[in-house]
Write an enzyme that holds these catalytic residues in place. Structure first.
Site, PDB file in Angstrom:
ATOM      1  N   LEU A 151       0.807  -1.230   0.000  1.00 21.29           N
ATOM      2  CA  LEU A 151       0.000   0.000   0.000  1.00 21.29           C
ATOM      3  C   LEU A 151       0.833   1.268   0.000  1.00 21.29           C
ATOM      4  O   LEU A 151       0.295   2.370   0.112  1.00 21.29           O
ATOM      5  CB  LEU A 151      -0.922   0.006   1.238  1.00 21.29           C
ATOM      6  CG  LEU A 151      -2.018  -1.062   1.239  1.00 21.29           C
ATOM      7  CD1 LEU A 151      -2.735  -1.078   2.577  1.00 21.29           C
ATOM      8  CD2 LEU A 151      -3.012  -0.815   0.115  1.00 21.29           C
ATOM      9  N   ARG A 152       2.171   1.116  -0.131  1.00 17.82           N
ATOM     10  CA  ARG A 152       3.015   2.319  -0.123  1.00 17.82           C
ATOM     11  C   ARG A 152       2.653   3.257  -1.270  1.00 17.82           C
ATOM     12  O   ARG A 152       2.664   4.471  -1.113  1.00 17.82           O
ATOM     13  CB  ARG A 152       4.492   1.946  -0.208  1.00 17.82           C
ATOM     14  CG  ARG A 152       5.094   1.471   1.097  1.00 17.82           C
ATOM     15  CD  ARG A 152       6.619   1.568   1.087  1.00 17.82           C
ATOM     16  NE  ARG A 152       7.170   0.959   2.280  1.00 17.82           N
ATOM     17  CZ  ARG A 152       7.714  -0.252   2.330  1.00 17.82           C
ATOM     18  NH1 ARG A 152       7.774  -0.987   1.228  1.00 17.82           N
ATOM     19  NH2 ARG A 152       8.196  -0.733   3.446  1.00 17.82           N
ATOM     20  N   GLY A 153       2.367   2.688  -2.433  1.00  9.71           N
ATOM     21  CA  GLY A 153       2.032   3.508  -3.594  1.00  9.71           C
ATOM     22  C   GLY A 153       0.806   4.375  -3.345  1.00  9.71           C
ATOM     23  O   GLY A 153       0.792   5.565  -3.682  1.00  9.71           O
TER      24      GLY A 153
END
Length: 354
Positions: free
Chosen positions: A289-291
């Protein structure tokens, strides 16, 4: 008659950020990270001689002043416990007065040959055992707390050291353990790496830890190249006069950054836009979920920089290639640039075209 002479400036003159021609993608990524350091830094990849190091050093000139506890090697924040060293916390708990000073946000250069001890710091085991005190010699991560840590040619750095840097950047803390003795200190910094792709790529799992990825290329336009050469020649001939000529735009950008940092928490990103950002990430098969998180943060930072209270679709269009291109799975048969792939998917999901 006075025999005094003017004291020369002791600092090496820095090329003004606002005088840098072209390389808009790199400049934008750096500015957004200064507005919101929680974006997670930027990886700048490009040809040799494209001004990567010059631009990063020019950025430092624009950084605002921060309050720090005097004589503290960790640049501790006198008000935020998350940015304080253990010693400062103990002094506050004991109601001891703190001497507070204002200082410019600093940039720390990490040399390629640095050892882990030089980066993380060392514990004097003998002193700890004989005198019963935690004798800690701070490293570069301590010096970089609340500032910028710059690693040139990061793709040539030892993988183990890159892991250490990225872990500290992600957690905001650096822990040194030797012979059963453990010391932790805050290490919140903007990690900026630069490199030439011809000299090797970073591992995908390390690339993913950088918030943004900017690509720079050699300028092809002959007139633009001439302008860059002339600007550089003028600066080398008389740095003082050149910097004076750019004082007004530099001051304006400095104020713009300071204002953006103050109002960042008030920026609104509509729920529907957040859903579509996550839809783009899902359809591009971006791991984790970093993006999603970085794109949300970067879009808000861009809105703050543009003095807007609401994030627009155009804001997201501008930042999303920088936030996602390095998180896509590499297809050796794919010839299209990964940033264009991101924009194609964005246009489809958002129904947006420039």
């Amino acid at each position: 008659m006075s025999n005094t002479v003017d004291r020369p400036t002791l600092q090496r003159p820095v090329f003004p950020f606002t005088a840098i021609v072209g390389q808009e993608e790199m400049k934008l990524a750096l500015l957004l990270n200064v507005v919101d350091p929680k974006i997670g830094g930027v990886m700048i990849m490009g040809d040799r001689g494209t001004g990567k190091s010059t631009t990063v050093r020019a950025l430092v000139d624009l950084l605002p002043e921060i309050e720090v506890v005097a004589d503290d090697p960790f640049n501790s924040d006198p008000r935020d416990p998350e940015l304080m060293s253990e010693e400062v916390r103990e002094r506050i708990t004991a109601d001891q007065p703190l001497s507070v000073i204002s200082t410019k946000i600093s940039m720390v250069d990490l040399p390629l040959g640095a050892t882990e001890d030089r980066v993380c710091g060392t514990i004097d085991i003998e002193k700890a055992l004989t005198e019963g005190i935690k004798a800690f010699e701070p490293g570069l991560l301590a010096k970089a707390n609340r500032g910028i840590l710059y690693v040139d040619e990061v793709n040539l750095l030892d993988d183990h050291l890159v892991d250490v840097l990225l872990d500290a950047a992600a957690s905001g803390w650096n822990t040194v353990e030797r012979e059963g003795i453990s010391i932790s200190h805050p290490a919140r910094f903007i990690l900026i790496g630069s490199g030439n792709p011809e000299e090797g790529e970073l591992r995908p799992q390390l690339l993913d830890r950088f918030g943004m990825h900017a690509q720079v290329g050699t300028v092809k336009d002959p007139e633009l190249r001439v302008k860059i050469v002339e600007e550089r020649s003028s600066f080398d001939r008389d740095p003082g006069a050149f910097r004076t000529a750019y004082r007004v735009p530099q001051d304006h950008l400095r104020e713009q950054i300071s204002h953006s940092r103050e109002r960042l928490s008030q920026i609104h990103l509509d729920y529907d836009l957040r859903v579509k950002i996550s839809q783009v990430c899902a359809e591009l098969n971006v791991d984790g979920l970093r993006g999603d998180i970085v794109t949300n943060r970067a879009a808000k930072a861009l809105a703050a920089l543009g003095d807007r209270s609401e994030v627009t679709v155009k804001d997201i269009w501008t930042v999303i290639p920088l936030c996602l291109r390095h998180r896509l799975r590499k297809d050796p048969l794919e010839s299209i640039d990964s940033g264009l792939l991101v924009q194609e998917k964005f246009s489809k999901v958002f129904g947006y075209s420039t």
